[in-house]
Write a protein that holds these residues in place. Sequence first.
Motif, short mmCIF file in Angstrom:
data_model
loop_
_atom_site.label_atom_id
_atom_site.label_comp_id
_atom_site.label_asym_id
_atom_site.label_seq_id
_atom_site.Cartn_x
_atom_site.Cartn_y
_atom_site.Cartn_z
N LEU A 271 0.84 -1.21 0.00
CA LEU A 271 0.00 0.00 0.00
C LEU A 271 0.86 1.25 0.00
CD1 LEU A 271 -2.70 -1.06 2.61
CD2 LEU A 271 -2.85 -1.18 0.12
N LEU A 273 0.72 5.15 1.18
CA LEU A 273 -0.04 6.00 2.08
C LEU A 273 0.33 7.47 1.87
CD1 LEU A 273 0.27 3.92 5.37
CD2 LEU A 273 -1.44 3.73 3.56
N VAL A 279 -4.91 5.57 2.33
CA VAL A 279 -4.44 4.76 1.21
C VAL A 279 -4.69 5.51 -0.09
CG1 VAL A 279 -4.69 2.59 -0.03
CG2 VAL A 279 -4.88 2.61 2.45
N GLY A 282 -1.30 1.68 -4.51
CA GLY A 282 -0.65 0.45 -4.08
C GLY A 282 -0.06 -0.32 -5.25
N ALA A 308 -6.59 -0.28 -4.56
CA ALA A 308 -5.79 -0.57 -3.36
C ALA A 308 -6.65 -0.59 -2.12
CB ALA A 308 -4.68 0.48 -3.22
N ARG A 309 -7.60 0.35 -2.02
CA ARG A 309 -8.46 0.40 -0.84
C ARG A 309 -9.38 -0.81 -0.76
NH1 ARG A 309 -9.67 4.61 2.59
NH2 ARG A 309 -11.61 4.40 3.76
N HIS A 312 -7.35 -3.71 0.29
CA HIS A 312 -6.96 -3.55 1.69
C HIS A 312 -8.09 -3.97 2.62
CE1 HIS A 312 -4.98 -2.22 5.23
NE2 HIS A 312 -5.67 -1.10 5.38
N TYR A 488 2.05 -3.81 4.10
CA TYR A 488 1.27 -4.38 5.21
C TYR A 488 1.48 -5.87 5.20
CZ TYR A 488 -1.20 -0.03 6.12
OH TYR A 488 -1.52 1.25 6.46
#
Length: 489
Positions: A271, A273, A279, A282, A308-309, A312, A488
């Motif tokens: 990810l 940030l 986020v 990624g 990406a979110r 995640h 992560y």
Amino acid sequence: MSVKAILTPNGKTKHQAQVWYGGHFYGSRTFDLETLAKGWHDEQLKLAEEGTLVSPAARKKKKEEDQLAAIALGEKQAFLSMRLIELAEKLEQEQATWRVGKVSKTRIQEIKRAARYTEEFMPEVRLRDFSGPAGALLIKQLTTNFYGCRRTRCGKGRGTSARSAQPSKPLKDQTVRALLTGLSKLLKYADLNQPAGVNFQLPDMKRHEGFGWALPPAHDARTQQWSEGELADILFAAGPSGPIGLLLSVLDESGCRLGEVSKACGHQLTLILGTDNQVVGGELLLTDHKTKHKTQEERHVPLSAVAARLLHQRQQIHGNGSLFPEFNGSDDICKRFAELCTAAHIQDRLLKDLRRGFLNRNKGKVSALDLQKVFGDWSDLDDPNEDDDEGAAVDRVAMGHKRLRTTKGYIQPDVQLMIARFTTTSRYERVMERVRDLQASGKEMPGSKRTRRKQSRAVDAEINWRRASPQIVALAAALGTALSINSYK
């Protein structure tokens, strides 16, 4: 000395004649009388001089040659008598040990499928029957049988199981083409690996018309893409926050293939940030993908803020394991997808059309070479006109390359720029707005009451994500200046 006297254990004298000629031993014999021994010796020597007497060494050699010939004949007969499914399994086992020139898993499955279908229609047919012009005529008959074959979704003929209650359909042109292509690959393998002395002749696969048959034409280039309304309808039917809904959204926002996302694990996700830990993008590491057997390389797929979110969210639930453990392979997903399309009254749409839409939305925003480097070969990039990406065409000419695929090997994509562009071309929010409008209109979702309640809660859960999206888009625009990359684990 040709005859010599020998003393036996009981004290009796005998005469042994030995025949030698040209340095080769032709035999020996023992007699009571010397005259008999000399007579036999002279007779055998004359035969040896005439060439009619064979030495023991020559007889032994001929016997060994006869045995080897019998073994070779058995091998030839066994090879020509092979069933096609046996030959396909042999190919699968052998190619696993090859260092180069390996056959892809998909191609192996096509070859084995062609062998099974051939054996089903012609159980008595063996490899020898496909040799030469007679084999080409046999393939023509097989083509007719393939076109007359009817199959259900489970791949079995009518009445073979409870699932075959589904309406059966004739095989499509592309399925027949795949079967004939698999058969031709198998016969080519047989031709290249036949034992010495076997007279197996590969049918002239390049001149199909000469034998009265031809492959079905390849399909026209597919151009279908999902509209925002169609995507909203199927997400409404699936529940946008359910596993299948999230999977569809990720496919539409990432441009990945179905298997690349459905088999992805949490540890493959990195990810990006923003300064406030939101986020904003990624990267998905694909260690096993469709073209891995060709490129021998891993792929690093840039993810927009939306993609990406969404991934995640799955990572927070499933950790480093499979992000979509609810599905039992691609076939299970395709079956559920077909049911959703029926419920949403959507026709002539495939999951791969989401990938096509993503690439076409971004081909004018990102270099075509970068897209091909990240997402694999794309036929549009080899268009002779190359009007869609003038910069890529200039690069190709400057490098002295004939095709853009060659130039691709020199490219290092700008990942952060691609993430920012993918975020700006995202249509997720517009699609979700349509889904919420469908929810507000009171339109009933397909399925049972329990399913509709779960889907309704899933739609409401999207509101929380929508509140944060303007901030994410703003942060994505600042990529490259205030980003930190965190993985992560």
